[in-house]
Scaffold this motif. Structure first.
Motif, short mmCIF file in Angstrom:
data_model
loop_
_atom_site.label_atom_id
_atom_site.label_comp_id
_atom_site.label_asym_id
_atom_site.label_seq_id
_atom_site.Cartn_x
_atom_site.Cartn_y
_atom_site.Cartn_z
N ARG A 50 0.83 -1.22 0.00
CA ARG A 50 0.00 0.00 0.00
C ARG A 50 0.86 1.26 0.00
O ARG A 50 0.60 2.21 -0.74
N ALA A 51 1.90 1.28 0.81
CA ALA A 51 2.79 2.44 0.89
C ALA A 51 3.49 2.67 -0.44
O ALA A 51 3.63 3.81 -0.90
N THR A 52 3.92 1.58 -1.08
CA THR A 52 4.64 1.70 -2.35
C THR A 52 3.75 2.24 -3.45
O THR A 52 4.16 3.10 -4.22
N ILE A 53 2.51 1.74 -3.53
CA ILE A 53 1.58 2.24 -4.55
C ILE A 53 1.39 3.74 -4.38
O ILE A 53 1.46 4.51 -5.34
N LYS A 54 1.21 4.19 -3.14
CA LYS A 54 1.03 5.62 -2.87
C LYS A 54 2.29 6.41 -3.28
O LYS A 54 2.19 7.46 -3.93
N GLN A 55 3.46 5.91 -2.92
CA GLN A 55 4.72 6.61 -3.22
C GLN A 55 5.00 6.66 -4.72
O GLN A 55 5.48 7.67 -5.22
#
Length: 64
Positions: A50-55
């Motif tokens: 989830r964090a990677t998709i956002k970043q």
């Protein structure tokens, strides 16, 4: 095991996008593999996914 985030680009740009993701040195990202128009981003776990998709969205957001 790692979880994959799969991204699509216009044909021919996947390698360039993967280079940008690698250069951003996101701690959640284990590694990237790029084809012609698809990138596989290996991340540690679901939270990292989830964090990677956002970043990645922020990395390529033209509205900054």
């Amino acid at each position: 095991g790692a979880i994959l985030v799969i991204g699509r680009t216009v044909p021919g740009l996947a390698s360039a996008v993967a280079v940008e993701i690698d250069a951003a040195a996101m701690p959640e990202v284990v590694g990237t593999i790029a084809g012609e128009d698809t990138i596989f981003i290996a991340v540690r776990d679901g939270k990292a996914q989830r964090a990677t998709i956002k970043q990645v969205w922020e990395l390529f957001d033209d509205h900054h």
